[in-house]
Design an enzyme around this catalytic site. Sequence first.
Site, PDB file in Angstrom:
ATOM      1  N   ASP A 203       0.807  -1.229   0.000  1.00 59.41           N
ATOM      2  CA  ASP A 203       0.000   0.000   0.000  1.00 59.41           C
ATOM      3  C   ASP A 203       0.842   1.283   0.000  1.00 59.41           C
ATOM      4  OD1 ASP A 203      -1.271  -2.350   0.883  1.00 59.41           O
ATOM      5  OD2 ASP A 203      -2.855  -1.229   1.885  1.00 59.41           O
TER       6      ASP A 203
ATOM      7  N   GLU B 285      -4.324   2.114  -3.187  1.00 60.20           N
ATOM      8  CA  GLU B 285      -5.578   2.688  -2.671  1.00 60.20           C
ATOM      9  C   GLU B 285      -5.380   3.794  -1.637  1.00 60.20           C
ATOM     10  OE1 GLU B 285      -8.217   0.782  -0.160  1.00 60.20           O
ATOM     11  OE2 GLU B 285      -6.722   0.563   1.397  1.00 60.20           O
ATOM     12  N   ASN B 286      -4.147   4.007  -1.184  1.00 66.13           N
ATOM     13  CA  ASN B 286      -3.887   5.061  -0.189  1.00 66.13           C
ATOM     14  C   ASN B 286      -3.023   6.189  -0.752  1.00 66.13           C
ATOM     15  OD1 ASN B 286      -3.507   2.267   1.828  1.00 66.13           O
ATOM     16  ND2 ASN B 286      -5.122   3.741   2.230  1.00 66.13           N
TER      17      ASN B 286
ATOM     18  N   ASN C 285     -10.539  -0.993   0.108  1.00 58.88           N
ATOM     19  CA  ASN C 285     -11.704  -0.329   0.707  1.00 58.88           C
ATOM     20  C   ASN C 285     -11.764   1.166   0.455  1.00 58.88           C
ATOM     21  OD1 ASN C 285      -9.400  -0.820   2.556  1.00 58.88           O
ATOM     22  ND2 ASN C 285     -10.494   0.588   3.883  1.00 58.88           N
ATOM     23  N   HIS C 286     -10.645   1.795   0.070  1.00 55.47           N
ATOM     24  CA  HIS C 286     -10.664   3.237  -0.230  1.00 55.47           C
ATOM     25  C   HIS C 286     -10.807   3.528  -1.722  1.00 55.47           C
ATOM     26  CE1 HIS C 286     -10.000   4.231   3.887  1.00 55.47           C
ATOM     27  NE2 HIS C 286      -8.809   3.664   3.941  1.00 55.47           N
TER      28      HIS C 286
ATOM     29  N   HIS D 229      -6.990  -8.047  -0.067  1.00 51.67           N
ATOM     30  CA  HIS D 229      -6.979  -6.835   0.750  1.00 51.67           C
ATOM     31  C   HIS D 229      -7.930  -7.056   1.925  1.00 51.67           C
ATOM     32  CE1 HIS D 229      -5.897  -2.570   0.964  1.00 51.67           C
ATOM     33  NE2 HIS D 229      -7.108  -2.357   1.435  1.00 51.67           N
TER      34      HIS D 229
ATOM     35  N   HIS E 246      -3.446  -4.193   3.131  1.00 51.62           N
ATOM     36  CA  HIS E 246      -4.401  -3.406   3.927  1.00 51.62           C
ATOM     37  C   HIS E 246      -3.921  -3.082   5.334  1.00 51.62           C
ATOM     38  CE1 HIS E 246      -8.091  -1.669   5.443  1.00 51.62           C
ATOM     39  NE2 HIS E 246      -8.176  -2.588   6.374  1.00 51.62           N
TER      40      HIS E 246
ATOM     41  N   HIS F 211      -0.896  -2.754   6.492  1.00 44.93           N
ATOM     42  CA  HIS F 211       0.264  -1.855   6.434  1.00 44.93           C
ATOM     43  C   HIS F 211       1.462  -2.319   7.263  1.00 44.93           C
ATOM     44  CE1 HIS F 211      -2.000   1.982   4.882  1.00 44.93           C
ATOM     45  NE2 HIS F 211      -2.373   0.877   4.260  1.00 44.93           N
TER      46      HIS F 211
HETATM   47 FE   FE2 Z   1      -7.173  -0.720   2.824  1.00 44.06          FE
END
Ligand code: FE2
Length: 272
Positions: free
Chosen positions: A12, A43-44, A71-72, A154, A179, A181
């Site tokens: 990520d 996604e981040n 999810n983001h 994820h 996810h 991290h």
């Molecule tokens: Fe995530």
Amino acid sequence: MPTAPTILFVGDIVGGLGRRTLLKLLPALRERHAVDFVVVNGENIAGGLGITPKLADELFAGGVDAITLGNHTYRRQEIGPYLESGKPIIRPANYLASQPGRGFCIVEKDGVRLGVVNLSGNLHLRAGRVAFLEIDNVLSELDGKVDHILVDMHAELTSEKIAMGWYLDGRVTAVVGTHTHVPTADLRVLPGGTAYITDVGMTGPRGGVLGVKKEQSIESMRTHMMVRFETSEDDPWLMGVVIRCSEQPLRATAIEQVLEPWRPAPQAAAGS
Ligand code: FE2
């Protein structure tokens, strides 16, 4: 291009610092590990939450072959049409069919075809369909169309990711968890030949709390009040794994961790 390609999967990417860390370190990593395919979870990347078309374009221009999300995915509205544009950027396959985007893509280099699949866990994350059921549909669709398959699972829970690793052992080349991290120390090639790790970790500020400024995270936990979170700029690291694919389709021979600090000049770290 060998028939047994090497994949670099990068965990990520958090904020601008994560993006700069990836783009600065990627050329040397590519050379050192003789990388054929680069896949990243993005996604981040937009200030910690979501991704924009411009940032995705920057990753592709920097040598990334495919981008996975989570999810983001939809934090930035403008990404919706981009996910439908046919570029190799994917959201979890087990989201609702009505949500923009698709859950897998195929990238090809010199005749070697890599299928990349994104899944979301169902525990503590919102995903409209069950990952363990949807992956069977995706693998049926990819059957005969690819040489290797990488799955980004994820998910919040280690148990769900480990179970997915076992479920897909011998059916895909690699299952990598994202996810949370935090890189885990359980990477290995499972008995059926699938490379596996529970979490790859993140690329960005190790000096924060999962990417957030540590002072703000501590304040939130100490006071139970609303605190505006900003992305930390402290101590950038790249975290990923290198997966050596086998000459046999859908199998791996090795997986190694890449945990690498970036020590930029002060102005390079602060730049855009
Ligand atoms: Fe995530």
